[in-house]
Design a protein around this motif. Structure first.
Motif, PDB file in Angstrom:
ATOM      1  N   PHE A 163     -97.930  78.577   7.023  1.00  0.00           N
ATOM      2  CA  PHE A 163     -99.186  79.309   7.131  1.00  0.00           C
ATOM      3  C   PHE A 163    -100.344  78.367   6.848  1.00  0.00           C
ATOM      4  CE2 PHE A 163     -95.955  82.359   5.819  1.00  0.00           C
ATOM      5  CZ  PHE A 163     -96.131  83.380   6.743  1.00  0.00           C
ATOM      6  N   TRP A 222    -104.914  78.794   6.267  1.00  0.00           N
ATOM      7  CA  TRP A 222    -105.960  79.770   5.994  1.00  0.00           C
ATOM      8  C   TRP A 222    -107.238  79.346   6.703  1.00  0.00           C
ATOM      9  CZ3 TRP A 222    -102.344  78.207   2.516  1.00  0.00           C
ATOM     10  CH2 TRP A 222    -101.565  79.213   1.918  1.00  0.00           C
ATOM     11  N   TYR A 277    -108.517  84.550   6.623  1.00  0.00           N
ATOM     12  CA  TYR A 277    -107.319  84.983   7.334  1.00  0.00           C
ATOM     13  C   TYR A 277    -106.168  84.018   7.077  1.00  0.00           C
ATOM     14  CZ  TYR A 277    -110.275  88.218   9.915  1.00  0.00           C
ATOM     15  OH  TYR A 277    -111.135  89.220  10.244  1.00  0.00           O
ATOM     16  N   MET A 278    -105.017  84.576   6.846  1.00  0.00           N
ATOM     17  CA  MET A 278    -103.791  83.799   6.707  1.00  0.00           C
ATOM     18  C   MET A 278    -103.091  83.794   8.063  1.00  0.00           C
ATOM     19  SD  MET A 278    -100.691  84.449   4.065  1.00  0.00           S
ATOM     20  CE  MET A 278     -99.533  83.157   3.685  1.00  0.00           C
ATOM     21  N   ALA A 297    -106.108  75.232  -0.660  1.00  0.00           N
ATOM     22  CA  ALA A 297    -104.773  75.772  -0.902  1.00  0.00           C
ATOM     23  C   ALA A 297    -104.191  75.101  -2.138  1.00  0.00           C
ATOM     24  CB  ALA A 297    -103.881  75.536   0.306  1.00  0.00           C
ATOM     25  N   LYS A 307     -98.532  79.702  -1.854  1.00  0.00           N
ATOM     26  CA  LYS A 307     -98.788  81.118  -2.121  1.00  0.00           C
ATOM     27  C   LYS A 307    -100.048  81.365  -2.943  1.00  0.00           C
ATOM     28  CE  LYS A 307     -93.901  82.455  -1.907  1.00  0.00           C
ATOM     29  NZ  LYS A 307     -92.790  83.125  -2.608  1.00  0.00           N
TER      30      LYS A 307
END
Length: 467
Positions: free
Chosen positions: A379, A381, A390-391, A433, A437
């Motif tokens: 993923f 972002w 938005y991911m 990031a 997660k």
């Protein structure tokens, strides 16, 4: 879906009255740097959103450019800061090193050419950049129209006591064209330019060997060059061995260093300290690759037509980069094979790299990539700079196939799908990031960064309104 969305009052620990302008994160040590509006910085060692932050180290203003650097094999982490000197006629570098027990940053003596403080004879001007990777970093000074590729080496005293950090100039790139962004992995340096990016293999910029005796001809970074690098009597980590002339009589990269005069009048290369080349020369296996997009020309507010620029470069892996252009489109740059082992020409760059446009249904302004590049991130972002992040899933994005029509079909199928979204109470200024997660979101007020952390081990779930 479970999630956590909370504000971090990181400024409270320092009692700083200034707002945060940008964020920088070093993933191997979990170190976080906050750039403040007065050009000072706060360094947080071993940062974790789930535990109280340790007291930060204050980097005083004016620090106009900063970067982290990791030294291997010692795994020491450095923080560099650049500042103008002598009314901008020169550039001064300072450094802080991370100590692990207890975790803290401490100022360290920094030398250049064995002199302290480290002063580079580069006009400072506006837009100075520091970009660090493993063992090497670059200094881009637009006012001097130069990029310096530099290495950092630990100088130890008795009992392995840290004495200082010594900087070595490896290569100088004279800039012919404006540079809008720089990205670095351990293998390549990528420059964002008008209409595309330029790729420089790091090995040919920073590796060398000692060549003794008489040699004729031009040594490209080909198979003979690889053998020379491997069999040199002594490795020179800050230079490249290139004879003065080629068989075709053409000129190669200019080199600063020592040349030995032989009795027959010929010159043979000795131990060279710095390679010097032009940005657009194609020397040392560098090449340019164009941005492939339907709209390569955009219209400015004044109505004038302007070329698309590569304004942001993010590392996905050693051979893959995400490129954000000035229109807000995303592009995937993929490098193929060991292109450093061949003499690359401008008309054959497609053999070594390929770039294609990703189909994103928004104009991207802010981009963040998970920091662990040992495996390809699932993923990323993105944000349009408004009130949402938005991911996006990277699961269906693959390397483009070679060959005309196959490339076109592949480009049409590269749709990034949105997995989840964060709604924020203020416009998004910057995101980083922290892990696969967790992300840190900085609003345009610059007061309190928001941390958004996923609790679900199965599927990320970012669906929140940050309070």
């Amino acid at each position: 879906m479970p999630f956590q969305a909370s504000k971090l009052d990181l400024l409270k620990t320092s009692s700083s009255p200034h707002s945060v302008s940008s964020l920088l994160f070093e993933h191997s040590s979990n170190s976080l740097a906050l750039s403040l509006s007065d050009s000072s910085h706060l360094l947080f060692p071993s940062f974790s959103p789930s535990s109280p932050s340790l007291p930060p180290t204050v980097v005083p203003s004016a620090s106009t450019a900063v970067s982290f650097l990791r030294l291997l094999p010692t795994s020491r982490v450095l923080f560099f800061a650049a500042a103008p000197l002598d009314a901008g006629a020169a550039l001064a570098l300072r450094a802080w090193i991370l100590h692990l027990n207890p975790p803290r940053f401490a100022s360290v003596r920094l030398t250049y050419k064995k002199s302290a403080p480290a002063t580079l004879p580069l006009a400072h001007g506006f837009g100075v950049r520091l970009i660090g990777t493993v063992n090497y970093f670059v200094v881009h000074a637009p006012a001097a129209s130069q990029i310096w590729v530099m290495a950092a080496r630990i100088e130890e005293g008795e009992g392995n006591e840290l004495m200082s950090i010594d900087l070595v100039k490896c290569a100088v790139v004279d800039c012919d064209l404006p540079i809008y962004s720089i990205g670095m992995s351990t293998g390549v340096m990528v420059l964002g330019e008008i209409g595309g990016v330029r790729v420089f293999p790091m090995r040919t910029l920073v590796k060398g060997g000692e060549l003794k005796g008489k040699r004729k001809g031009y040594m490209a970074a080909g198979k003979s060059g690889d053998r020379l690098f491997g069999l040199g009597k002594r490795a020179v980590p800050n230079g490249v061995i290139i004879p003065v002339s080629r068989p075709d009589g053409g000129a190669s990269a200019r080199v600063e260093g020592i040349m030995e005069e032989k009795t027959d009048g010929n010159q043979a290369p000795g131990k060279l300290r710095c390679a010097r080349l032009r940005q657009i020369s194609g020397d040392l296996c560098s090449f340019f690759i164009k941005i492939k997009c339907n709209n390569t020309i955009s219209e400015s507010n004044s109505g004038a037509l302007t070329s698309v620029k590569a304004i942001s470069i993010h590392v996905l892996s050693q051979k893959q980069f995400l490129i954000l252009d000035s229109v807000g489109d995303l592009h995937l740059l993929t490098l193929h094979g060991t292109f450093t082992a061949s003499e690359v020409r401008a008309d054959s760059s497609s053999k070594y790299a390929q770039m294609y446009c990703l189909d994103v249904k928004m104009k991207v302004q802010v981009l963040a990539v998970p920091p662990d590049i040992s495996a390809r991130p699932e993923f990323i972002w993105i944000s349009d700079g408004a009130y949402s992040v938005y991911m996006m899933s990277m699961a269906n994005i693959g390397s483009p196939e070679k060959g005309g029509e196959k490339d076109d079909k592949k480009e049409k199928s590269t749709l990034l799908s949105a997995a989840q979204v964060i709604f924020t109470s203020e416009k998004v200024q910057h995101i980083i990031a922290l892990s696969a997660k967790a992300i840190l979101v900085l609003g345009q007020d610059g007061k309190l960064p928001h941390v958004c952390k996923v609790n679900s081990p199965d599927m990320p779930a970012f669906l929140a309104e940050s309070s």
